[in-house]
Motif scaffolding. Structure first.
Motif, PDB file in Angstrom:
ATOM      1  N   HIS A 118     -32.092   6.369  20.144  1.00 21.03           N
ATOM      2  CA  HIS A 118     -32.572   5.624  20.065  1.00 21.03           C
ATOM      3  C   HIS A 118     -32.591   4.532  19.071  1.00 21.03           C
ATOM      4  O   HIS A 118     -32.924   3.352  19.011  1.00 21.03           O
ATOM      5  N   GLU A 119     -32.576   5.904  18.206  1.00 18.72           N
ATOM      6  CA  GLU A 119     -33.270   4.460  16.500  1.00 18.72           C
ATOM      7  C   GLU A 119     -32.190   4.138  16.952  1.00 18.72           C
ATOM      8  O   GLU A 119     -32.232   2.409  15.911  1.00 18.72           O
ATOM      9  N   MET A 120     -30.653   4.077  16.570  1.00 15.00           N
ATOM     10  CA  MET A 120     -29.429   3.569  16.090  1.00 15.00           C
ATOM     11  C   MET A 120     -29.439   1.756  17.140  1.00 15.00           C
ATOM     12  O   MET A 120     -29.533   1.445  16.746  1.00 15.00           O
ATOM     13  N   ALA A 178     -16.324  -4.482  14.588  1.00 14.65           N
ATOM     14  CA  ALA A 178     -16.837  -5.601  14.423  1.00 14.65           C
ATOM     15  C   ALA A 178     -16.325  -6.742  14.567  1.00 14.65           C
ATOM     16  O   ALA A 178     -15.984  -8.019  14.656  1.00 14.65           O
ATOM     17  N   ALA A 179     -14.940  -6.478  13.533  1.00 17.19           N
ATOM     18  CA  ALA A 179     -13.719  -7.110  13.140  1.00 17.19           C
ATOM     19  C   ALA A 179     -13.107  -8.015  14.480  1.00 17.19           C
ATOM     20  O   ALA A 179     -12.817  -9.463  13.954  1.00 17.19           O
ATOM     21  N   LEU A 180     -12.625  -7.093  14.976  1.00 15.45           N
ATOM     22  CA  LEU A 180     -11.308  -7.590  16.328  1.00 15.45           C
ATOM     23  C   LEU A 180     -11.918  -8.429  17.253  1.00 15.45           C
ATOM     24  O   LEU A 180     -11.679  -9.054  18.157  1.00 15.45           O
ATOM     25  N   GLU A 181     -13.684  -7.724  17.813  1.00 11.74           N
ATOM     26  CA  GLU A 181     -14.109  -7.894  19.103  1.00 11.74           C
ATOM     27  C   GLU A 181     -14.709  -8.723  18.722  1.00 11.74           C
ATOM     28  O   GLU A 181     -15.459  -9.875  19.302  1.00 11.74           O
ATOM     29  N   GLY A 182     -15.974  -9.209  17.856  1.00  8.87           N
ATOM     30  CA  GLY A 182     -16.627 -10.267  17.188  1.00  8.87           C
ATOM     31  C   GLY A 182     -17.696  -9.453  17.774  1.00  8.87           C
ATOM     32  O   GLY A 182     -19.235 -10.712  17.726  1.00  8.87           O
ATOM     33  N   ALA A 183     -18.644  -7.946  17.542  1.00  7.69           N
ATOM     34  CA  ALA A 183     -19.827  -7.608  18.214  1.00  7.69           C
ATOM     35  C   ALA A 183     -20.055  -6.869  17.247  1.00  7.69           C
ATOM     36  O   ALA A 183     -19.386  -6.482  16.226  1.00  7.69           O
ATOM     37  N   VAL A 184     -21.470  -6.922  17.523  1.00  9.13           N
ATOM     38  CA  VAL A 184     -22.090  -5.758  16.346  1.00  9.13           C
ATOM     39  C   VAL A 184     -22.306  -4.638  16.366  1.00  9.13           C
ATOM     40  O   VAL A 184     -22.538  -4.264  18.221  1.00  9.13           O
ATOM     41  N   SER A 185     -21.983  -3.744  15.897  1.00 11.67           N
ATOM     42  CA  SER A 185     -21.350  -2.094  15.703  1.00 11.67           C
ATOM     43  C   SER A 185     -22.107  -1.234  14.899  1.00 11.67           C
ATOM     44  O   SER A 185     -22.342  -1.952  13.791  1.00 11.67           O
ATOM     45  N   ALA A 186     -22.511   0.369  15.342  1.00 10.51           N
ATOM     46  CA  ALA A 186     -23.392   0.886  14.570  1.00 10.51           C
ATOM     47  C   ALA A 186     -22.587   2.460  15.265  1.00 10.51           C
ATOM     48  O   ALA A 186     -21.930   2.365  16.383  1.00 10.51           O
ATOM     49  N   THR A 187     -22.973   3.114  14.249  1.00 15.03           N
ATOM     50  CA  THR A 187     -22.263   4.646  14.301  1.00 15.03           C
ATOM     51  C   THR A 187     -23.615   5.243  13.999  1.00 15.03           C
ATOM     52  O   THR A 187     -24.137   5.320  13.005  1.00 15.03           O
ATOM     53  N   THR A 188     -23.865   6.530  14.124  1.00 16.06           N
ATOM     54  CA  THR A 188     -24.780   6.985  13.334  1.00 16.06           C
ATOM     55  C   THR A 188     -24.219   9.008  13.362  1.00 16.06           C
ATOM     56  O   THR A 188     -23.122   9.303  14.042  1.00 16.06           O
ATOM     57  N   ASN A 225     -19.872 -12.966  19.185  1.00 14.66           N
ATOM     58  CA  ASN A 225     -19.720 -12.376  20.279  1.00 14.66           C
ATOM     59  C   ASN A 225     -20.983 -13.088  20.978  1.00 14.66           C
ATOM     60  O   ASN A 225     -21.107 -12.205  22.173  1.00 14.66           O
ATOM     61  N   ARG A 226     -22.509 -12.395  20.223  1.00 13.68           N
ATOM     62  CA  ARG A 226     -23.226 -12.470  20.812  1.00 13.68           C
ATOM     63  C   ARG A 226     -23.386 -10.662  21.731  1.00 13.68           C
ATOM     64  O   ARG A 226     -24.002 -10.494  22.567  1.00 13.68           O
ATOM     65  N   ARG A 227     -22.840 -10.061  21.830  1.00 10.60           N
ATOM     66  CA  ARG A 227     -22.684  -8.521  22.385  1.00 10.60           C
ATOM     67  C   ARG A 227     -22.849  -7.659  20.518  1.00 10.60           C
ATOM     68  O   ARG A 227     -22.518  -7.947  19.345  1.00 10.60           O
ATOM     69  N   ILE A 228     -23.449  -6.605  21.552  1.00  9.06           N
ATOM     70  CA  ILE A 228     -24.169  -5.361  20.519  1.00  9.06           C
ATOM     71  C   ILE A 228     -22.885  -4.202  21.120  1.00  9.06           C
ATOM     72  O   ILE A 228     -22.883  -3.759  22.578  1.00  9.06           O
ATOM     73  N   HIS A 229     -21.604  -3.829  20.391  1.00  8.30           N
ATOM     74  CA  HIS A 229     -20.811  -2.375  20.926  1.00  8.30           C
ATOM     75  C   HIS A 229     -21.121  -1.132  20.041  1.00  8.30           C
ATOM     76  O   HIS A 229     -20.415  -2.024  19.062  1.00  8.30           O
ATOM     77  N   VAL A 230     -21.841  -0.355  20.328  1.00  5.39           N
ATOM     78  CA  VAL A 230     -22.201   1.099  19.024  1.00  5.39           C
ATOM     79  C   VAL A 230     -21.044   2.113  19.875  1.00  5.39           C
ATOM     80  O   VAL A 230     -20.637   1.660  21.345  1.00  5.39           O
ATOM     81  N   GLN A 231     -20.741   2.672  19.011  1.00  5.00           N
ATOM     82  CA  GLN A 231     -20.177   3.920  18.937  1.00  5.00           C
ATOM     83  C   GLN A 231     -20.792   4.901  18.871  1.00  5.00           C
ATOM     84  O   GLN A 231     -22.157   5.702  18.227  1.00  5.00           O
ATOM     85  N   GLY A 232     -20.265   6.430  20.287  1.00  7.13           N
ATOM     86  CA  GLY A 232     -21.025   7.263  20.203  1.00  7.13           C
ATOM     87  C   GLY A 232     -20.272   8.277  19.495  1.00  7.13           C
ATOM     88  O   GLY A 232     -19.208   7.694  18.564  1.00  7.13           O
TER      89      GLY A 232
END
Length: 612
Positions: free
Chosen positions: A221-223, A168-178, A133-140
């Motif tokens: 920041h790196e994430m 990533a699967a349900l919303e369609g956003a790239v997601s990440a954690t660190t 969906n052209r979003r990035i949605h990362v988690q803390g």
């Protein structure tokens, strides 16, 4: 995001319009290069800098178990009884690509030392190009925010949204954690969420400045940078919007990004932020010190904690002649068990029943616990000062949990170990920590039990003095001009019955931002704040009354309000919410500094309140 019902609607209703409506972001949408594939070639082609290496690329088909193989993967949270059993593996809700990175340099040292790290671990989940969906949605993260035992050996499943894979699967956003640069402690097959503070002390007992910096700021920041770079490389075009989504430590991380790296995110959702880190966490140990010093090491029992906290609720929960079952305005609750004969034992001149009744000394211990750490271990008459405020007053060093809040997390039989670990780090003595703390000088020996009020105040002061070595972990800078000028939007929320982090810390910070940046009219153009009566350190009941019918907000809706603000200019306003256990009971959330004022007929209906 335990409730995922809003994700599909969020994707369907907002994203396509967002792609066409924001010209500034759409200008970035041109293809940049041949997209990467989810295979071994990605590891060789994606090299954003010399300190970053790809350690895993793994595709998952829809329905496939989210495990990495090897037979010992913990693929679900451990059971709540503390056993080593695990839940069945979660499965991928759509076709996904998992990429794991390590960003050096880490910190050298003995192989078995908690302070040794090969670098910051980052886990990135990529939906298929057709589904993005052209979003990035990362988690803390939460607590000390450590990763799985060993280098990136886990798949995230503890996040506020149920895991980055699900975003990533349900919303369609790239997601990440660190993992923020360190591994969390493991006992048998049970990962202890958040780990402990052992990583923050070097084998010689000195502060581990390198890993404090990775934990407090650099990993975040790196994430952000690496997730944006990988999305651009994987899809051949950049993301249009980047969002941070965090609660507790994750909330602190979001505010750190706004303060230190204001261009990283367009929208930041902040829940119960663990800002004022050394102040509130040091104060979290205060209830235990009160019981050690004033009660001779005898703990207030679970029966006493529940009985007296519910007495406070009954004294302070009446609105429009109706008992709500929770305290909607803790600022005006001045309940004093020392003057309540109904909770005092017969020996103290009261009529309180066993086993919940209190001695006079125990009643005053409650007042101390509700007031918070003071310089001399005293607490004033609640009718004069109940401890709830925007700024600490008199001898008060920091705020405490509100009356009526469930107290067992901090005043139970054992301390909250993050607090005992932090105090050990502040005093430079690992023996002060709880027994899970590991160091070459000494392991934790529960030395906190011997601390005086003076000792705890010394730790409090030392924590503030050590901010340079702790990488400014307090995250309390009120200057958000650069984030505002970037066009960023931030939505913060905090429960008034939080069982771990007093909501007054968020009130303090928001009011300091108002003072720094020209008041509400200016600040609310980019930063808004909800206070939630009765809510715990999560989207749950935080009161001592298990039968309270609590209207609580929905995470998906809060995130949707943030995205509509960023992408369509719809600023969050009044938010009417319903109780999940009884949808007929509703309440109004107002954008602070407004609060709900009862002006109607039914105290259990949102329409009976106006925001003033």
């Amino acid at each position: 995001m335990k409730n995922k019902k809003g994700l599909a609607a969020l994707l369907a209703s907002g994203v396509l319009h967002a792609l066409s409506s924001n010209a500034a972001h759409a200008a970035q949408s041109k293809s940049v290069e041949q997209p990467l594939a989810c295979d071994a070639t990605l590891a060789s082609r994606f090299r954003p800098d010399e300190q970053t290496r790809v350690v895993l690329v793994k595709p998952f088909s829809k329905g496939a178990p989210l495990v990495l193989g090897g037979g010992d993967q913990q693929s679900g949270p451990a059971q709540g009884d503390g056993s080593s059993q695990t839940a069945p593996p979660r499965v991928a809700q759509a076709d996904l690509c998992l990429v794991k990175l390590v960003v050096g340099p880490g910190n050298p040292g003995p192989a078995d030392a908690p302070s040794t790290s090969e670098g910051i671990g980052i886990e990135i989940w990529l939906p298929t190009p057709a589904h993005w969906n052209r979003r990035i949605h990362v988690q803390g993260g939460g607590g000390w925010a450590g990763g799985g035992q060993g280098s990136l050996a886990h798949i995230d499943d503890q996040g506020i949204a149920g895991g980055s894979a699900d975003i990533a699967a349900l919303e369609g956003a790239v997601s990440a954690t660190t993992d923020t640069g360190h591994s969390m402690r493991k006992e048998g097959n049970l990962n202890l969420a958040g780990g402990n503070g052992s990583f923050a002390m070097l084998p010689d007992g000195e502060i581990n400045v390198a890993l404090w910096r990775d934990f407090a700021e650099r990993s975040l920041h790196e994430m952000a940078v690496k997730t944006k770079a990988l999305a651009r490389a994987y899809y051949g075009k950049p993301a249009l919007y980047a969002y941070w989504d965090g609660f507790s430590t994750g909330g602190r991380q979001g505010l750190k990004e706004a303060q230190a790296h204001p261009d990283d995110f367009d929208g930041i959702l902040v829940g119960a932020p663990a800002i004022n880190w050394t102040r509130f966490i040091t104060t979290e140990l205060y209830p235990q010190i009160v019981m050690q010093r004033d009660l001779g090491g005898k703990h207030l029992t679970a029966a006493q904690l529940a009985f007296v906290s519910n007495a406070a609720i009954k004294a302070c929960d009446v609105v429009g002649g109706v008992h709500l079952g929770y305290i909607s305005d803790p600022a005006n609750c001045r309940y004093d068990p020392a003057t309540d004969r109904a909770v005092l034992c017969a020996s103290a001149g009261g009529t309180g029943p066993e086993p919940g009744c209190l001695t006079t000394v125990e009643a005053q211990a409650f007042n101390k616990i509700w007031y918070g750490l003071t310089r001399d271990g005293t607490a004033p008459d609640p009718n004069v000062d109940n401890g709830f405020g925007i700024f600490p007053r008199g001898n008060q060093r920091w705020f405490a949990l509100t009356r009526g809040t469930e107290l067992r997390a901090l005043a139970g039989e054992t301390p909250f170990t993050i607090a005992s670990d932090l105090v050990a780090l502040e005093l430079g003595d690992p023996k002060v920590a709880s027994t899970g703390f590991v160091n070459a000088v000494s392991n934790g020996e529960n030395g906190w039990k011997t601390l005086s009020y003076e000792d705890l105040n010394r730790a409090f002061d030392r924590g503030v003095e050590l901010q340079d070595q702790f990488a400014d972990i307090n995250t309390d800078r009120a200057d958000l001009y650069a984030f505002r000028d970037h066009g960023g939007k931030m939505l913060m929320y905090h429960g008034l019955a939080d069982v771990l982090i007093p909501s007054q810390g968020s009130l303090n910070y928001y009011n300091r931002v108002l003072h720094e940046m020209g008041g509400g009219q200016s600040v609310q153009k980019f930063f808004r704040f909800y206070l939630v009566p009765g809510m715990s350190h999560a989207f749950a009941n935080g009161t001592a009354n298990p039968d309270a019918i609590l209207p609580l907000p929905d995470h998906d809706e809060l995130y949707a309000r943030l995205t509509r603000w960023v992408e369509h200019g719809e600023a969050p306003g009044r938010y009417d919410i319903a109780a999940k256990s009884d949808p007929g009971v509703t309440a109004a959330l107002c954008v602070y500094p407004q609060s709900p004022k009862f002006t109607g007929k039914s105290p259990l209906q949102a329409e009976s309140y106006t925001c003033q």
